[in-house]
Design a protein around this motif. Structure first.
Motif, PDB file in Angstrom:
ATOM      1  N   ALA A  48      45.026  41.453  32.124  1.00  0.00           N
ATOM      2  CA  ALA A  48      43.696  41.163  32.658  1.00  0.00           C
ATOM      3  C   ALA A  48      43.381  42.071  33.848  1.00  0.00           C
ATOM      4  O   ALA A  48      42.235  42.527  34.007  1.00  0.00           O
ATOM      5  CB  ALA A  48      43.615  39.701  33.077  1.00  0.00           C
ATOM      6  N   TRP A  57      35.741  38.741  36.043  1.00  0.00           N
ATOM      7  CA  TRP A  57      37.125  38.342  35.850  1.00  0.00           C
ATOM      8  C   TRP A  57      37.283  37.468  34.596  1.00  0.00           C
ATOM      9  O   TRP A  57      38.221  37.649  33.821  1.00  0.00           O
ATOM     10  CB  TRP A  57      37.635  37.575  37.074  1.00  0.00           C
ATOM     11  N   TYR A 107      44.189  38.259  41.536  1.00  0.00           N
ATOM     12  CA  TYR A 107      44.610  37.335  40.471  1.00  0.00           C
ATOM     13  C   TYR A 107      45.562  36.295  41.042  1.00  0.00           C
ATOM     14  O   TYR A 107      45.426  35.088  40.769  1.00  0.00           O
ATOM     15  CB  TYR A 107      45.281  38.118  39.341  1.00  0.00           C
ATOM     16  N   LEU A 148      49.758  38.199  30.747  1.00  0.00           N
ATOM     17  CA  LEU A 148      48.318  37.980  30.887  1.00  0.00           C
ATOM     18  C   LEU A 148      47.840  38.500  32.235  1.00  0.00           C
ATOM     19  O   LEU A 148      46.764  39.114  32.334  1.00  0.00           O
ATOM     20  CB  LEU A 148      48.013  36.483  30.760  1.00  0.00           C
ATOM     21  N   ARG A 149      48.604  38.277  33.272  1.00  0.00           N
ATOM     22  CA  ARG A 149      48.254  38.752  34.626  1.00  0.00           C
ATOM     23  C   ARG A 149      48.103  40.268  34.660  1.00  0.00           C
ATOM     24  O   ARG A 149      47.106  40.804  35.190  1.00  0.00           O
ATOM     25  CB  ARG A 149      49.341  38.296  35.592  1.00  0.00           C
ATOM     26  N   LYS A 188      43.357  38.008  26.550  1.00  0.00           N
ATOM     27  CA  LYS A 188      43.952  37.030  25.639  1.00  0.00           C
ATOM     28  C   LYS A 188      43.776  37.452  24.180  1.00  0.00           C
ATOM     29  O   LYS A 188      44.691  37.288  23.361  1.00  0.00           O
ATOM     30  CB  LYS A 188      43.335  35.658  25.877  1.00  0.00           C
ATOM     31  N   ILE A 190      39.711  38.394  31.479  1.00  0.00           N
ATOM     32  CA  ILE A 190      40.806  37.500  31.078  1.00  0.00           C
ATOM     33  C   ILE A 190      40.653  37.108  29.609  1.00  0.00           C
ATOM     34  O   ILE A 190      41.649  37.088  28.856  1.00  0.00           O
ATOM     35  CB  ILE A 190      40.832  36.248  31.980  1.00  0.00           C
TER      36      ILE A 190
END
Length: 244
Positions: free
Chosen positions: A125, A195, A185, A121-122, A203, A199
């Protein structure tokens, strides 16, 4: 003369005896007659009682056609007071399990299992923020889908990290922009609207979404593995990017 007096005396005694004996005989006869009448009545009552008993027995054994209820049961039901029915209170929408009441409406749905790690995810995103931070939400989702399509394709590496860091593919890796976004992040500086949108888009892509909304219509992005500001042979354009 003597014999005449004796005869008269005998007649007189006989007459008196007859008169005295007659009531006794009549009374005895009446008593005997009463006894006989009583005996006959008793016999008659006994016969009638026996007859009634047989009729009652026959009646008890008689079944009422259609209802399958015997006369005996009817007599018993009539003689005995009706039992008071128990009142059962039913509570709607309540399930009882192991003695505990659980409201059906309070049962929460199981959350969909995540198909990604926090590290993925880091990265996702951050690359979306680099490539499409200024684009619409649908444009951000489209960039994330392209990354996932490359992971699924045999022509590209099979992990998100390898796809993003593949040499010569993403310019933010070369110019250092991705490194700056990753620092933001990690520092928790991800509360801006941009942001949050990136994000959310990451997802969706990581969980397997393969469609976007384009001009109010749903468009599939299966097989789309390239995007750029200038791209020959593009299948469609979304914001400042072309996709194929």
């Amino acid at each position: 003369m003597f014999f005449k007096k004796m005869a008269m005396a005998v007649l007189t005694v006989g007459f008196i005896a007859g008169i005295w004996m007659q009531p006794v005989s009549v009374a005895a006869m009446e008593e005997q007659t009463s006894v006989m009448d009583v005996t006959e009545n008793v016999d008659t009552d006994s016969a009638e009682s026996a007859k009634d008993t047989e009729e009652i027995k026959d009646t008890e054994d008689t079944v009422i056609s259609g209802d399958s209820v015997t006369e005996k049961e009817q007599v018993q039901n009539t003689a005995a007071p009706a039992a008071t029915p128990k009142v059962v209170k039913v509570t709607a929408n309540v399930a009882v399990t192991s003695g505990k009441k659980t409201n059906a409406a309070s049962v929460t749905k199981k959350k969909t299992a995540k198909k990604y790690t926090q590290s993925e995810l880091r990265l996702m995103a951050s690359i979306i923020n680099c490539e499409a931070g200024g684009e619409s939400y649908q444009g951000q989702v489209a960039v994330g889908i392209v990354v996932m399509n490359r992971v699924k394709s045999k022509a590209f590496p099979n992990t998100i990290k390898k796809v993003i860091y593949q040499k010569g593919q993403f310019s933010p890796v070369r110019n250092g922009m991705l490194r700056k976004k990753l620092k933001q992040y990690d520092a928790g500086k991800i509360h801006s609207a941009q942001w949050k949108s990136c994000i959310k888009a990451a997802k969706k892509a990581l969980n397997g979404q393969t469609t976007i909304k384009l001009k109010g219509k749903t468009k599939s992005m299966k097989g789309v593995r390239f995007f750029s500001v200038y791209l020959s042979g593009a299948k469609f354009r979304l914001g400042g990017h072309r996709f194929r």
